[in-house]
Write an enzyme that holds these catalytic residues in place. Structure first.
Site, PDB file in Angstrom:
ATOM      1  N   LYS A   1       0.427  -1.427  -0.123  1.00  0.00           N
ATOM      2  CA  LYS A   1       0.079   0.437   0.018  1.00  0.00           C
ATOM      3  C   LYS A   1       0.355   1.690  -0.286  1.00  0.00           C
ATOM      4  O   LYS A   1       0.579   1.793  -0.447  1.00  0.00           O
ATOM      5  CB  LYS A   1      -1.002  -0.231   1.220  1.00  0.00           C
ATOM      6  CG  LYS A   1      -1.486   1.174   1.349  1.00  0.00           C
ATOM      7  CD  LYS A   1      -2.474   1.125   2.636  1.00  0.00           C
ATOM      8  CE  LYS A   1      -1.375   2.218   3.789  1.00  0.00           C
ATOM      9  NZ  LYS A   1      -1.242   3.372   4.281  1.00  0.00           N
ATOM     10  N   ASN A   2       1.681   1.435   0.788  1.00  0.00           N
ATOM     11  CA  ASN A   2       2.261   2.593   0.943  1.00  0.00           C
ATOM     12  C   ASN A   2       3.618   2.346  -0.417  1.00  0.00           C
ATOM     13  O   ASN A   2       4.227   4.103  -0.267  1.00  0.00           O
ATOM     14  CB  ASN A   2       3.201   2.567   2.241  1.00  0.00           C
ATOM     15  CG  ASN A   2       2.252   2.657   3.506  1.00  0.00           C
ATOM     16  OD1 ASN A   2       0.883   3.027   3.193  1.00  0.00           O
ATOM     17  ND2 ASN A   2       3.178   2.499   4.855  1.00  0.00           N
TER      18      ASN A   2
ATOM     19  N   ARG B   1      -4.084  10.149   4.182  1.00  0.00           N
ATOM     20  CA  ARG B   1      -3.197  11.946   4.334  1.00  0.00           C
ATOM     21  C   ARG B   1      -2.475  11.800   3.011  1.00  0.00           C
ATOM     22  O   ARG B   1      -2.154  12.672   2.604  1.00  0.00           O
ATOM     23  CB  ARG B   1      -2.307  11.414   5.462  1.00  0.00           C
ATOM     24  CG  ARG B   1      -2.154  12.242   6.661  1.00  0.00           C
ATOM     25  CD  ARG B   1      -1.437  12.045   7.608  1.00  0.00           C
ATOM     26  NE  ARG B   1       0.236  11.960   7.397  1.00  0.00           N
ATOM     27  CZ  ARG B   1       0.290  13.748   7.675  1.00  0.00           C
ATOM     28  NH1 ARG B   1      -0.349  14.980   8.156  1.00  0.00           N
ATOM     29  NH2 ARG B   1       1.931  14.028   7.841  1.00  0.00           N
TER      30      ARG B   1
ATOM     31  N   CYS C   1      -5.469  13.326  12.653  1.00  0.00           N
ATOM     32  CA  CYS C   1      -4.520  11.830  13.077  1.00  0.00           C
ATOM     33  C   CYS C   1      -4.604  11.192  14.142  1.00  0.00           C
ATOM     34  O   CYS C   1      -3.536  11.543  14.708  1.00  0.00           O
ATOM     35  CB  CYS C   1      -3.308  12.117  12.235  1.00  0.00           C
ATOM     36  SG  CYS C   1      -2.990  10.107  11.839  1.00  0.00           S
TER      37      CYS C   1
ATOM     38  N   ARG D   1       0.770  14.722  12.521  1.00  0.00           N
ATOM     39  CA  ARG D   1       1.526  14.924  11.700  1.00  0.00           C
ATOM     40  C   ARG D   1       2.445  16.233  10.643  1.00  0.00           C
ATOM     41  O   ARG D   1       1.558  16.209   9.933  1.00  0.00           O
ATOM     42  CB  ARG D   1       1.843  13.640  10.543  1.00  0.00           C
ATOM     43  CG  ARG D   1       0.782  12.035  12.093  1.00  0.00           C
ATOM     44  CD  ARG D   1       0.573  11.150  10.924  1.00  0.00           C
ATOM     45  NE  ARG D   1       1.190  10.461  10.343  1.00  0.00           N
ATOM     46  CZ  ARG D   1       0.919   9.842   9.460  1.00  0.00           C
ATOM     47  NH1 ARG D   1      -0.848   8.910   9.887  1.00  0.00           N
ATOM     48  NH2 ARG D   1       1.169   9.099   8.321  1.00  0.00           N
TER      49      ARG D   1
ATOM     50  N   ASP E   1       4.823   0.941  12.203  1.00  0.00           N
ATOM     51  CA  ASP E   1       3.470   0.281  11.537  1.00  0.00           C
ATOM     52  C   ASP E   1       3.082  -0.913  12.081  1.00  0.00           C
ATOM     53  O   ASP E   1       2.353  -1.675  11.526  1.00  0.00           O
ATOM     54  CB  ASP E   1       3.347   0.382   9.961  1.00  0.00           C
ATOM     55  CG  ASP E   1       3.283   1.475   9.319  1.00  0.00           C
ATOM     56  OD1 ASP E   1       2.445   2.767  10.587  1.00  0.00           O
ATOM     57  OD2 ASP E   1       3.502   1.847   8.294  1.00  0.00           O
TER      58      ASP E   1
ATOM     59  N   ILE F   1       8.630   7.015  16.988  1.00  0.00           N
ATOM     60  CA  ILE F   1       8.089   8.056  16.061  1.00  0.00           C
ATOM     61  C   ILE F   1       6.507   9.101  16.141  1.00  0.00           C
ATOM     62  O   ILE F   1       6.994   9.920  16.209  1.00  0.00           O
ATOM     63  CB  ILE F   1       7.656   6.776  14.282  1.00  0.00           C
ATOM     64  CG1 ILE F   1       8.971   6.643  13.965  1.00  0.00           C
ATOM     65  CG2 ILE F   1       7.732   7.719  13.279  1.00  0.00           C
ATOM     66  CD1 ILE F   1       9.505   5.389  13.434  1.00  0.00           C
TER      67      ILE F   1
ATOM     68  N   ARG G   1      -9.382  -0.683   4.371  1.00  0.00           N
ATOM     69  CA  ARG G   1      -7.797   0.542   3.903  1.00  0.00           C
ATOM     70  C   ARG G   1      -6.390   0.354   3.882  1.00  0.00           C
ATOM     71  O   ARG G   1      -5.750   0.314   3.370  1.00  0.00           O
ATOM     72  CB  ARG G   1      -7.239   2.226   5.375  1.00  0.00           C
ATOM     73  CG  ARG G   1      -8.751   2.832   5.526  1.00  0.00           C
ATOM     74  CD  ARG G   1      -7.983   4.159   6.474  1.00  0.00           C
ATOM     75  NE  ARG G   1      -6.422   3.920   5.869  1.00  0.00           N
ATOM     76  CZ  ARG G   1      -5.732   4.793   6.240  1.00  0.00           C
ATOM     77  NH1 ARG G   1      -5.935   4.982   7.869  1.00  0.00           N
ATOM     78  NH2 ARG G   1      -4.431   5.216   5.731  1.00  0.00           N
TER      79      ARG G   1
HETATM   80  C1  UD1 Z   1       4.685   6.492   5.867  1.00  0.00           C
HETATM   81  C2  UD1 Z   1       3.515   5.538   6.214  1.00  0.00           C
HETATM   82  C3  UD1 Z   1       3.110   5.476   7.820  1.00  0.00           C
HETATM   83  C4  UD1 Z   1       4.128   5.355   8.523  1.00  0.00           C
HETATM   84  C5  UD1 Z   1       5.388   6.477   8.679  1.00  0.00           C
HETATM   85  C6  UD1 Z   1       6.410   6.213   9.508  1.00  0.00           C
HETATM   86  C7  UD1 Z   1       2.250   5.767   3.891  1.00  0.00           C
HETATM   87  C8  UD1 Z   1       1.725   6.005   2.878  1.00  0.00           C
HETATM   88  N1  UD1 Z   1       2.681   5.627   5.344  1.00  0.00           N
HETATM   89  O1  UD1 Z   1       3.953   8.082   6.852  1.00  0.00           O
HETATM   90  O2  UD1 Z   1       2.676   4.548   6.992  1.00  0.00           O
HETATM   91  O3  UD1 Z   1       3.961   5.063   9.715  1.00  0.00           O
HETATM   92  O4  UD1 Z   1       5.061   6.785   7.099  1.00  0.00           O
HETATM   93  O5  UD1 Z   1       6.792   5.247   8.729  1.00  0.00           O
HETATM   94  O6  UD1 Z   1       3.340   5.744   3.676  1.00  0.00           O
HETATM   95  N2  UD1 Z   1       7.562  14.836  10.294  1.00  0.00           N
HETATM   96  C9  UD1 Z   1       7.680  16.089  10.776  1.00  0.00           C
HETATM   97  N3  UD1 Z   1       7.504  16.854  10.055  1.00  0.00           N
HETATM   98  C10 UD1 Z   1       7.148  16.628   8.386  1.00  0.00           C
HETATM   99  C11 UD1 Z   1       6.599  15.044   8.331  1.00  0.00           C
HETATM  100  C12 UD1 Z   1       7.024  14.369   9.245  1.00  0.00           C
HETATM  101  O7  UD1 Z   1       8.085  16.221  11.962  1.00  0.00           O
HETATM  102  O8  UD1 Z   1       7.427  17.371   7.726  1.00  0.00           O
HETATM  103  C13 UD1 Z   1       7.438  13.830  11.381  1.00  0.00           C
HETATM  104  C14 UD1 Z   1       6.093  12.755  11.937  1.00  0.00           C
HETATM  105  O9  UD1 Z   1       5.341  13.636  12.496  1.00  0.00           O
HETATM  106  C15 UD1 Z   1       6.551  11.315  13.028  1.00  0.00           C
HETATM  107  C16 UD1 Z   1       8.056  11.172  12.039  1.00  0.00           C
HETATM  108  O10 UD1 Z   1       7.971  12.555  11.322  1.00  0.00           O
HETATM  109  O11 UD1 Z   1       6.868  12.116  13.889  1.00  0.00           O
HETATM  110  C17 UD1 Z   1       8.040  10.595  10.290  1.00  0.00           C
HETATM  111  O12 UD1 Z   1       6.833  10.956   9.479  1.00  0.00           O
HETATM  112  P1  UD1 Z   1       6.234  10.441   8.171  1.00  0.00           P
HETATM  113  O13 UD1 Z   1       7.823   9.384   8.223  1.00  0.00           O
HETATM  114  O14 UD1 Z   1       6.852  11.828   7.624  1.00  0.00           O
HETATM  115  O15 UD1 Z   1       5.182   9.680   8.054  1.00  0.00           O
HETATM  116  P2  UD1 Z   1       4.620   9.697   6.551  1.00  0.00           P
HETATM  117  O16 UD1 Z   1       5.634   9.492   5.147  1.00  0.00           O
HETATM  118  O17 UD1 Z   1       3.228  10.602   6.972  1.00  0.00           O
END
Ligand code: UD1
Length: 422
Positions: free
Chosen positions: A22-23, A92, A116, A121, A304, A326, A396
């Site tokens: 999925k991701n 998201r 969320c 996030r 995850d 995380i 999902r």
């Molecule tokens: C993706 C995955 C999700 C997984 C996560 C972490 C998808 C669709 N989703 O989510 O299933 O749980 O990676 O492995 O692929 N952060 C910030 N600022 C930003 C972006 C992120 O502070 O601009 C923080 C987030 O709050 C979190 C951490 O960074 O604490 C990691 O998030 P991120 O790797 O971006 O997760 P997603 O890409 O949203």
């Protein structure tokens, strides 16, 4: 709303086919907007999130057909660079269209993802990257509005490791003028798969899977025909099903190189895991041993899989500590597991799990995707019947979960909304 009924304590046996990731597929779908023409993606899981992303692409003007796990996205005539709130709030990852729209159409208007359940996030790193590449960005009435006459190569050092921001920056940089260097990037297999997908479109990308990704901008990209990677979290979840029920399962199509940390932890709790032709075989132990888990970006243990691991450790022979590195608030599954008899205490970003001899079936509520998976796992080993409400969360991210588990012997069925249970 549909619900799942599970009668626990059945031994499982047989083979479960692993679906496409999925991701990995969600950013690939968005990346199809970087070009015009017909892109084909194979091994796509039939999931609500894939349908939500398809609907976003349709609103933008692409034609999307999904059949037999093959997705065809025709971007020949797309012309509307907007992703509205009522779709983005459902998932998201729809905000992934931001970078491709900006790179290809030079403008984009994408709703901010909003709240969320797994905690805050932010998208600051996405914005920082796109601004560094030359985009003007403003936030207005819940939308990110971006435009750029031209994106240009640059150096970006991410303040933290983010899968989404890495993917977003990588997509935007493919069509930027000049070279881009991304540092402190995510190394997740889904990022590597996106880089391979973009390369198959003609992008020039080096280093995906390491801390630094280098991208040489090209004038244009071409449509592609690409096969998606297996879902490592679905694989881990079915490994957990074997472990928690003390059963032997073969996971067909699983890719063991992307789940080394998960395999290591499954072995620590007593499982036997071996590579077999076209997949892996997992045999659960008769007594589950406690262990400690600390989630962090890849290659560390994935957040995850944290909820599913908590279900396993709830019935371990001893005490375990789970530290969430995380999403510090990602514990909504803990009180629901406690309704089934688990002993879990949350302290800040830690869960102290004291294993119990048995869980008892009860009604529980799924609160997010992976939390629902943890409740299914607990239901498989609980005495009596477990009823899981709000299963739309599980739809999902898990393709045909009740069919896959029932096929290996689980007593599990879906009660459709409005159906009589008898
Ligand atoms: C993706 C995955 C999700 C997984 C996560 C972490 C998808 C669709 N989703 O989510 O299933 O749980 O990676 O492995 O692929 N952060 C910030 N600022 C930003 C972006 C992120 O502070 O601009 C923080 C987030 O709050 C979190 C951490 O960074 O604490 C990691 O998030 P991120 O790797 O971006 O997760 P997603 O890409 O949203």
């Amino acid at each position: 709303m549909d619900k799942l009924l599970i009668r626990g304590r059945e031994r499982l046996s047989g083979t479960i086919p692993i679906s496409g990731s999925k991701n990995a597929v969600l950013p690939m779908m968005a990346a199809s907007l970087l070009t015009r023409g017909l892109t084909t993606i194979r091994n796509v899981p039939d999931l609500v999130d894939v349908h939500t992303m398809s609907n976003v692409l349709r609103i933008i003007g692409a034609k999307v057909v999904f059949e037999d796990n093959v997705l065809q996205i025709d971007t020949e005539t797309f012309n509307y660079p907007e992703a509205p709130y009522d779709l983005v709030r459902k998932m998201r990852a729809t905000y992934y269209v931001l970078a491709p729209l900006l790179a290809h159409m030079k403008k984009a208007k994408v709703s901010l993802p909003g709240g969320c359940v797994i905690g805050p996030r932010p998208v600051d790193q996405h914005i920082k990257a796109l601004e560094a590449l030359g985009a003007r960005i403003r936030l207005e009435k819940g939308y990110i509005i971006a435009d750029a006459e031209e994106l240009h190569g640059c150096e970006i050092f991410f303040d933290l490791v983010s899968v989404g921001a890495t993917a977003q920056a990588m997509m935007a940089a493919t069509l930027a003028k000049g070279d881009t260097i991304l540092e402190n990037v995510a190394k997740e297999p889904e990022v590597v798969a996106l880089a391979q997908f973009l390369s198959s479109m003609g992008a020039k990308i080096k280093g995906a899977g390491s801390d630094i990704i280098e991208i040489k901008g090209v004038e244009q990209l071409q449509p592609t025909d690409f096969t998606n990677i297996p879902d490592r979290i679905e694989t881990g979840t079915y490994m957990a099903a074997a472990v928690i029920t003390g059963s032997r399962l073969t996971l067909e199509g699983a890719d063991q190189k992307n789940i080394k940390t998960i395999i290591r932890k499954m072995r620590e709790v007593g499982a036997t895991v071996k590579t077999v032709k076209n997949g892996i075989e997992v045999a659960g132990p008769s007594v589950i041993k406690p262990t400690d888990i600390h989630t962090h970006p890849f290659p560390a243990f994935p957040t995850d899989m944290q909820a599913q691991m908590m279900a396993i450790l709830s019935v371990a022979d001893g005490r375990s500590v789970i530290t969430e590195g995380i999403y510090p608030e990602r514990f909504s599954h803990a009180p629901e597991l406690c309704r089934l008899g688990a002993q879990i205490v949350i302290e800040d970003n830690k869960a102290l799990v004291t294993g119990v001899h048995k869980l008892e079936g009860a009604s529980v509520m799924a609160s997010d995707l992976r939390a629902s998976a943890a409740l299914v796992l607990a239901g498989l080993v609980a005495d009596g019947e477990t009823e899981i409400l709000r299963v739309y969360h599980i739809d999902r991210g898990y393709e045909k979960i009740e069919e896959k588990l029932a096929a290996v012997g689980a007593q599990m069925k879906r009660i459709k909304e409005g159906d009589d249970e008898t």
